[in-house]
Scaffold this motif. Structure first.
Motif, short mmCIF file in Angstrom:
data_model
loop_
_atom_site.label_atom_id
_atom_site.label_comp_id
_atom_site.label_asym_id
_atom_site.label_seq_id
_atom_site.Cartn_x
_atom_site.Cartn_y
_atom_site.Cartn_z
N ASP A 8 0.83 -1.21 0.00
CA ASP A 8 0.00 0.00 0.00
C ASP A 8 0.87 1.26 0.00
O ASP A 8 0.54 2.25 -0.66
N GLN A 15 -8.37 2.65 -4.97
CA GLN A 15 -9.22 1.46 -4.96
C GLN A 15 -8.75 0.46 -3.91
O GLN A 15 -9.55 -0.16 -3.20
N TYR A 16 -7.44 0.29 -3.77
CA TYR A 16 -6.93 -0.63 -2.75
C TYR A 16 -7.22 -0.09 -1.35
O TYR A 16 -7.55 -0.86 -0.44
N ASP A 17 -7.07 1.21 -1.16
CA ASP A 17 -7.39 1.79 0.15
C ASP A 17 -8.86 1.60 0.50
O ASP A 17 -9.22 1.39 1.66
N ASN A 18 -9.71 1.68 -0.51
CA ASN A 18 -11.15 1.57 -0.29
C ASN A 18 -11.64 0.13 -0.20
O ASN A 18 -12.71 -0.15 0.33
N GLY A 19 -10.83 -0.80 -0.72
CA GLY A 19 -11.25 -2.20 -0.80
C GLY A 19 -11.65 -2.54 -2.22
O GLY A 19 -12.42 -1.79 -2.85
N ASP A 39 -13.64 -4.64 -3.46
CA ASP A 39 -15.03 -4.97 -3.71
C ASP A 39 -15.98 -3.78 -3.55
O ASP A 39 -17.18 -3.91 -3.80
N ARG A 40 -15.47 -2.64 -3.11
CA ARG A 40 -16.33 -1.49 -2.85
C ARG A 40 -16.07 -0.38 -3.87
O ARG A 40 -14.92 0.02 -4.07
N ARG A 86 -12.81 -9.84 -10.38
CA ARG A 86 -13.42 -8.56 -10.02
C ARG A 86 -13.42 -7.61 -11.22
O ARG A 86 -14.37 -6.85 -11.42
N ARG A 117 -4.94 -10.07 -0.72
CA ARG A 117 -5.84 -8.95 -1.03
C ARG A 117 -6.67 -9.24 -2.28
O ARG A 117 -7.81 -8.79 -2.40
N THR A 127 -18.00 -13.50 -1.27
CA THR A 127 -17.91 -12.59 -2.42
C THR A 127 -18.27 -13.30 -3.71
O THR A 127 -18.93 -12.72 -4.59
#
Length: 770
Positions: free
Chosen positions: A343, A379-383, A385-386, A458, A620, A627
């Motif tokens: 990250d 996007q990685y900070d937010n997740g 899938d979100r 995804r 990750r 999911t």
């Protein structure tokens, strides 16, 4: 008696004992005394040392430890009778070096039994230094006592160094009139490391404490990498006055590498005049000059790409974690969060790309790198899938760049394997783009269409959602990928699945039996071809265990084929090696980041460890069971929406066949029924009637099936045979003892069988008109 006096007495006693013992070492001509077995008093300590570190308890020393007569060095230490914790630690260190862990453990236990408070433990740490305790803790024979003492001392020393009152006192001491006191304060603050960064920066941010800024700048500059990250955070977000103070710190650093952070402040036309002047002066001091704008962009994009493509490791990572700093303008301070090194690398890539974009926003390659690095980090900070928050800065900045720029960013993200950026770009394109410009770009599939065959599921799901949202009305290259992708997601069995493959059925079943104990439904294969067929047929497979002696094809070719099919590309693989094949398994695993080589497990504990090791592979990006089920539900929703769309852009029959199997999957049956409501198939009508008539199924699911059957017959007429229709009447007649809702469902089906179809109604209407 003071501690220093007691230590001196202890050392004098030890030296005296060593001197008495010296003739025994020097007179080699004399015959050596016979070896005498160790006294019985030492045996409990020996046994304790043999126990596993997690189970051994503290060992009580005997009344008086006795050394073997031939070991005069040990005898000298014991003769000194170490008593204080410091003496016990010193004795334990020497005894460990003399290969007497049994005796060393006794003195470590004695030190632990002293129940030292935090102050005393910190004193002990300062007296010996951390290296002594780390060395003792690294010796397996001294566990658990050495580890317990090392942890306690380390925690106490850290608490002392990071004490806020101590740090504030040291910051004030930076203003002392004597150089020695200032140097002492600076050294103490640098020892406190991260804990001192925040307070030092708070002083730097406070204009009322300007008199302290010089000492603070020198201290921060001396901390090097530790202070560089939070100072760069200030350069990004703070007000110009504070940015100037941060730049002055960079100017005092001795590393030319610090200069890259000053390129944007020095060269950007949007920089404050004082910021630019100060940054130029600092660059000249660090590097001897100021780079041209084009050279600065080259340096910044190079640094961004190095972090983005994982060619540049993040400095200061401990156990894969590192501090990531951000400036909080509301609190007027830098705040840190401990995050994964990956990250931090994404954040660094986004930072340098943003600086390059600030210097040359018209360059296409710079803009593409800026967008992909920014979206990847966000996007990685937010997740994964979100979806990104519409109010997130990254969303606003990306939309401002426009559809064409985002499409180019998607192309770059897909080709470079950055799934976070690809997912974010696809979702944004689905919001602001149009079908024609995103899907009809020539003879080859566009980036959005190619995303339907991406190795990451995804990314494929995001592409499906975006394309259905865009509502294309004409064929486009890659349109056939839509039903193929939907069919794969829908074909779930509703349980966790794993694969076991071996060169024969017996070995495949052995692996399958082990997997079955871990809540997996397991499919077994005896050839590589069979494994490929099974893996590509279901979205439920989470891992595979493959014996490396498998054939048709052999393991090397099998792994290549797995990774070249988007349906199996993300499958975790354990390469199982029998005796003589482990080197081959390791060779294959070295070139495949989603596989690990294992010896064939001989017990449950070893097998459990192997499963845990597989779980560490790209955690990750891994898609868990819940999911996968959400993705299947979403795919069914998309299928239902396409089924209601006029026209025949897609051939949905394959996906509808998959929906038939989903009818019996818990939580998916009702959605599958909605999909099948538009399918022109006798098999579909038969399946809906059977489901609606099955008393064992939940009422809600039976009602959904009956509703779908009604919609299907209204659109396509009754496709059941006469025998199937008679059977349905029998079912209704036999339901007199069932509850009223069940009878109502069966009655609804009969109503559908007896009602005229839409076509018949139209025919009657046209006949009446004549």
């Amino acid at each position: 008696m003071t501690r220093r006096y007691r230590t001196c007495v202890w050392l004098l006693t030890l030296l005296s004992a060593l001197c008495v013992a010296a003739p025994a070492w020097a007179q080699e001509a004399k015959p050596k005394p016979p070896k005498v077995p160790k006294p019985a008093a030492e045996k409990p300590a020996e046994k304790a040392a043999e126990k596993p570190a997690g189970k051994a308890g503290p060992t009580k020393p005997p009344a008086e430890a006795v050394a073997a007569p031939e070991d005069s060095g040990v005898a000298a230490i014991l003769a000194a009778k170490p008593a204080t914790p410091a003496e016990c630690v010193r004795a334990a260190k020497i005894l460990a070096e003399l290969n007497r862990p049994d005796l060393a453990k006794q003195f470590l236990t004695k030190a632990l039994d002293a129940k030292l408070d935090q102050q005393q433990l910190a004193d002990l740490g300062e007296q010996f230094g951390s290296a002594v305790f780390l060395n003792l803790a690294d010796r397996e024979a001294l566990q658990p006592e050495a580890g317990q003492l090392a942890d306690a001392v380390s925690a106490a020393v850290t608490a002392r160094l990071e004490d806020s009152k101590r740090i504030e006192a040291l910051i004030k001491q930076l203003q002392d009139a004597t150089p020695e006191k200032r140097s002492e304060a600076m050294a103490g603050l640098q020892e406190a490391r991260r804990a001192a960064i925040g307070p030092l920066l708070q002083v730097l941010a406070d204009p009322a404490r300007a008199g302290e800024h010089a000492g603070v700048r020198t201290t921060l500059a001396g901390m090097g990498r530790l202070s560089r990250e939070p100072l760069m955070a200030i350069l990004e977000r703070a007000d110009p006055k504070l940015i100037v103070r941060a730049i002055l710190v960079f100017g005092e650093m001795k590393s030319p590498n610090a200069g890259i952070a000053l390129l944007r402040p020095a060269l950007s036309e949007k920089s404050d005049a004082e910021v630019r002047t100060t940054a130029e002066a600092a660059l000249k001091r660090l590097t001897g000059g100021v780079s041209s704008r084009s050279e600065a962009v080259r340096l910044l994009t190079g640094a961004a790409s190095a972090y983005f493509d994982r060619q540049q490791p993040v400095e200061g990572a401990i156990d894969g974690k590192v501090d990531l700093w951000q400036w909080d303008e509301g609190k007027r301070q830098c705040v840190a969060r401990n995050c994964a090194a990956d990250d931090a690398a994404r954040a660094m890539a986004a930072r340098w790309a943003r600086d390059a974009f600030a210097l040359d926003g018209d360059d296409r390659d710079v803009r593409t790198l800026y967008l992909t690095t920014m979206l990847e980090a966000a996007q990685y900070d937010n997740g994964l899938d979100r979806p990104l928050d519409e109010k997130a800065p990254a969303v606003a900045e990306a939309k401002q760049c426009g559809v064409k720029a985002l499409d180019e960013a998607l192309e770059h993200a897909i080709s470079s394997g950055h799934v976070g950026a690809a997912i974010a770009a696809i979702r944004l394109l689905g919001q602001i783009g149009k079908a024609g410009e995103l899907l009809c770009q020539g003879a080859e599939p566009s980036p959005l269409a190619r995303a339907l065959r991406n190795a990451d599921r995804r990314v494929r799901m995001a592409a499906l959602e975006a394309i259905v949202r865009l509502q294309p009305v004409q064929p486009y290259p890659g349109s056939s990928y839509v039903p193929q992708a939907l069919a794969f997601f829908v074909a779930t069995g509703g349980t966790r699945h794993a694969l076991a493959a071996g060169p024969n059925l017996e070995q495949a079943r052995q692996l399958a039996g082990l997997l079955a104990t871990h809540t997996y439904d397991v499919d077994a294969a005896t050839t590589g071809k069979e494994l490929l067929r099974l893996a590509a047929a279901s979205p439920d497979f989470e891992l595979a265990l493959i014996d490396v002696t498998i054939a048709q094809p052999e393991i090397e070719m099998l792994m290549q084929q797995l990774r070249h099919d988007e349906r199996t590309a993300s499958l975790r693989v354990g390469l199982i090696a029998r005796a003589g094949y482990f080197e081959q398994a390791e060779r294959v695993a070295r070139t495949d980041p989603l596989s690990k080589a294992f010896h064939r497990p001989h017990d449950e504990q070893a097998f459990r460890w192997q499963i845990e090791q597989l779980a560490t592979l790209r955690p990750r990006e891994f898609v868990d069971f819940e999911t996968r089920q959400r993705q299947a539900a979403k795919a069914l929703d998309l299928l239902a929406e396409l089924g209601r769309t006029p026209g025949k852009l897609y051939d949905l029959r394959r996906a509808q066949d998959a929906a038939l199997a989903a009818l019996i999957v818990p939580k998916l049956g009702a959605k599958a029924a909605a999909v099948l409501a538009s399918a022109n198939s006798a098999e579909v009508q038969r399946a809906l009637v059977d489901l609606a008539s099955r008393f064992s199924q939940p009422l809600e699911l039976r009602q959904a099936a009956a509703k779908a059957f009604r919609q299907n017959t209204q659109k396509h007429g009754v496709l059941l045979t006469a025998g199937e229709i008679r059977q349905q009447y029998r079912r209704y007649n036999e339901s007199e003892k069932q509850d009223a809702p069940t009878q109502h469902v069966l009655s609804l089906i009969l109503d559908c069988l007896e009602a005229p179809t839409a076509a018949e109604v139209r025919d009657r209407g046209s006949g009446a008109g004549k």
